[in-house]
Scaffold this motif. Structure first.
Motif, short mmCIF file in Angstrom:
data_model
loop_
_atom_site.label_atom_id
_atom_site.label_comp_id
_atom_site.label_asym_id
_atom_site.label_seq_id
_atom_site.Cartn_x
_atom_site.Cartn_y
_atom_site.Cartn_z
N GLY A 8 0.80 -1.21 0.00
CA GLY A 8 0.00 0.00 0.00
C GLY A 8 0.84 1.26 0.00
N THR A 9 0.21 2.36 0.38
CA THR A 9 0.88 3.66 0.41
C THR A 9 1.14 4.09 1.85
OG1 THR A 9 -1.25 4.81 0.35
CG2 THR A 9 -0.17 4.36 -1.76
N VAL A 10 1.91 5.14 2.01
CA VAL A 10 2.22 5.67 3.34
C VAL A 10 1.87 7.16 3.37
CG1 VAL A 10 4.06 4.02 3.79
CG2 VAL A 10 4.61 6.18 2.67
N GLY B 47 -0.86 9.23 0.82
CA GLY B 47 -0.88 8.55 -0.47
C GLY B 47 0.47 8.44 -1.13
N GLU B 48 1.55 8.67 -0.39
CA GLU B 48 2.89 8.57 -0.95
C GLU B 48 3.27 7.10 -1.15
OE1 GLU B 48 4.94 11.03 -1.92
OE2 GLU B 48 3.28 12.41 -1.50
N PRO B 49 4.03 6.78 -2.21
CA PRO B 49 4.44 5.38 -2.43
C PRO B 49 5.34 4.88 -1.30
CG PRO B 49 5.60 6.86 -3.92
CD PRO B 49 4.54 7.68 -3.25
N ASN B 50 5.26 3.58 -1.03
CA ASN B 50 6.09 3.00 0.02
C ASN B 50 7.55 2.90 -0.43
OD1 ASN B 50 6.47 0.30 -1.34
ND2 ASN B 50 4.24 0.29 -1.12
N TRP B 51 8.42 2.50 0.48
CA TRP B 51 9.85 2.50 0.18
C TRP B 51 10.21 1.54 -0.94
CZ3 TRP B 51 12.76 -1.89 0.40
CH2 TRP B 51 12.22 -2.99 1.07
N LEU B 52 9.50 0.40 -1.03
CA LEU B 52 9.83 -0.58 -2.07
C LEU B 52 9.43 -0.05 -3.45
CD1 LEU B 52 10.92 -3.29 -2.91
CD2 LEU B 52 8.70 -4.33 -2.34
N THR B 53 8.25 0.56 -3.55
CA THR B 53 7.82 1.14 -4.82
C THR B 53 8.78 2.25 -5.25
OG1 THR B 53 5.50 0.66 -4.32
CG2 THR B 53 5.95 2.32 -6.02
N THR B 54 9.20 3.07 -4.28
CA THR B 54 10.14 4.15 -4.58
C THR B 54 11.47 3.60 -5.07
OG1 THR B 54 9.12 5.56 -2.88
CG2 THR B 54 11.34 6.15 -3.63
N THR C 91 2.48 -0.04 -9.62
CA THR C 91 1.70 1.16 -9.94
C THR C 91 0.36 0.84 -10.57
OG1 THR C 91 3.76 2.40 -10.29
CG2 THR C 91 1.74 3.37 -11.17
N TYR C 92 0.37 -0.11 -11.53
CA TYR C 92 -0.84 -0.36 -12.31
C TYR C 92 -1.53 -1.67 -11.98
CZ TYR C 92 1.31 3.37 -15.01
OH TYR C 92 1.89 4.54 -15.39
#
Length: 456
Positions: free
Chosen positions: A26-28, A31-38, A221-222
């Motif tokens: 999920g997000t943190v 609504g910011e992306p989590n560390w893994l997505t980043t 993301t998608y």
């Protein structure tokens, strides 16, 4: 060390698993992306940035070198124009096939993804395309400044591929006209091209790492539906490549009174090596050899047409691929394309084929086509995630086209050695199976196979 192909497969699986994990995290905050997505996003975008950094110098040096090859050809002007004309004809046929497949198969229609936040909407225009051909500076660079919510300003530098192409063509023709005084410049340009290609090879060796970031970011993301859409996209690409290789080229060969079987058997060693090596430039020695020894194209003409084709004749990378890619990105983000947009795709693909430079065809043509049409450039990173899988088939079609056009032009000008073209090969790769030829081919193959990490 694990071979490059298995490395890509492992990277695809790892990216898929990490992307699913990041999606579930999920997000943190707001609504910011989590560390893994980043992290995945940073890896993927950094890899694409490295590839883009090599595009401008690669296009410039490759196009200038191709034009310089005209010095070695008798009747250069006539043969050059006919060669370029047939390059354009076959590219146009290929791009039309790509557009039709994109419209009929609709590979990105079920994604329902939202366009990126930075996407401003709208599509390209003819006036924007024409004015974009005029270079604003020597490197075709533009600067854009954006203001963040915090009030901080940032400036980004971008390049216009077609402007770089226009500049390179002008410089190449000027060097050709100057003659002997331009020899040191052309020698320096050739050396620079070799150095840039080596640096690019190092970058492409990082493709497995880039694939992890790109596919992981796409899934995070998608969502899972991204994989299904990309799978349909890959199928559409290979259907188009098969039509060009097994229908279009044989029809053109037959229309010029030549044997389809003889062309396939003559060109097959180069086509096969291109599929494995994924490099038109790396396959060049073998492509030129089969064009001369099997297809009967005179060496003086083949030494111009085949190297030129290795940097500009890209029916797989610069015609079918960008056409289906642009339509896929528009469908993926729910953007409607009109008839004018399809005409722009065709024009950009035919003209832009000269900017593929034999190596970064995917990055160049994706960036060129999407930016001309005004589509989200986020599609570049999305499609590069599965690019190695598509690259094998694209390169095989590229190399096949690089043998077809010289044979056709040579036949039309009465230069083709018909007895050599029609000679029985008895299963041997060359009609002339002397020890000298065999040794040269072995050297070419051994020099090319280790370069399996190279793009077109």
């Amino acid at each position: 060390m694990t071979a490059f192909g298995p490395q890509i497969i492992i990277a695809l699986i790892a990216g898929l698993l990490l992307g699913l994990l990041a999606k579930n995290m999920g997000t943190v905050g707001d609504g910011e992306p989590n560390w893994l997505t980043t992290t995945l996003t940073t890896i993927g975008t950094s890899y694409v940035s490295l590839l883009k950094a090599a595009v401008v110098p690669l296009i410039f040096t490759a196009v200038v070198s191709s034009i310089a090859n005209l010095r070695e050809v008798s009747n250069a002007a006539r043969l050059a124009w006919q060669t370029l004309l047939w390059f354009a004809i076959t590219a146009l046929i290929a791009v039309v096939i790509g557009i039709l497949l994109g419209v009929i198969m609709q590979p990105g229609a079920n994604a329902d993804a939202e366009p990126p936040a930075e996407y401003q909407g709208g599509t390209g225009s003819w006036m924007g395309f024409l004015t974009g051909l005029i270079p604003a500076n020597f490197l075709g660079l533009t600067a854009s400044t954006s203001i963040a919510e915090s009030g901080a300003a940032s400036t980004a530098m971008n390049f216009n591929v077609l402007q770089v192409l226009v500049i390179a063509i002008a410089v190449g023709i000027a060097a050709l006209k100057v003659g002997k005084p331009a020899a040191p410049f052309l020698a320096l340009n050739a050396s620079a091209l070799a150095v840039i290609q080596k640096v690019l090879w190092w970058i492409i060796r990082l493709a497995p790492l880039g694939t992890v970031g790109l596919i992981g970011r796409a899934v995070a993301t998608y969502g899972w539906d991204t994989i299904g859409s990309l799978g349909m996209f890959a199928i559409a690409i290979y259907v188009g490549l098969a039509i060009v290789l097994f229908v279009v080229y044989p029809v053109l060969i037959k229309a010029h009174g030549l044997s389809i079987r003889q062309w396939f058997s003559g060109a097959w060693p180069a086509i096969q090596l291109a599929f494995v090596s994924r490099s038109s430039v790396g396959t060049l020695p073998l492509t030129q050899r089969v064009t001369e020894r099997n297809l009967g194209v005179p060496r003086a003409y083949a030494s111009f047409a085949v190297p030129l084709g290795a940097t500009t004749k890209m029916d797989g990378c610069a015609s079918i691929y960008p056409a289906i890619s642009a339509i896929f990105v528009a469908q993926f983000f729910g953007i409607d394309l009109g008839f004018t947009d399809y005409l722009l795709i065709a024009l950009v693909s035919v003209l832009g084929s000269a900017a593929t430079a034999g190596t970064t065809g995917a990055v160049v043509m994706l960036t060129l086509t999407l930016s001309t049409l005004g589509l989200p450039l986020a599609g570049v990173g999305l499609l590069l995630a599965i690019d190695p899988i598509l690259d094998m088939g694209r390169t095989a079609v590229n190399v096949a086209g690089q043998t077809v056009v010289p044979a056709i032009v040579a036949k039309r000008n009465g230069l083709l050695d018909l007895p050599m073209y029609n000679a029985k090969r008895n299963g041997d790769p060359f009609a002339d199976d002397s020890e000298e030829v065999a040794a040269e081919v072995t050297d070419a193959v051994e020099a090319t196979v280790p370069a399996t990490a190279q793009a077109r």
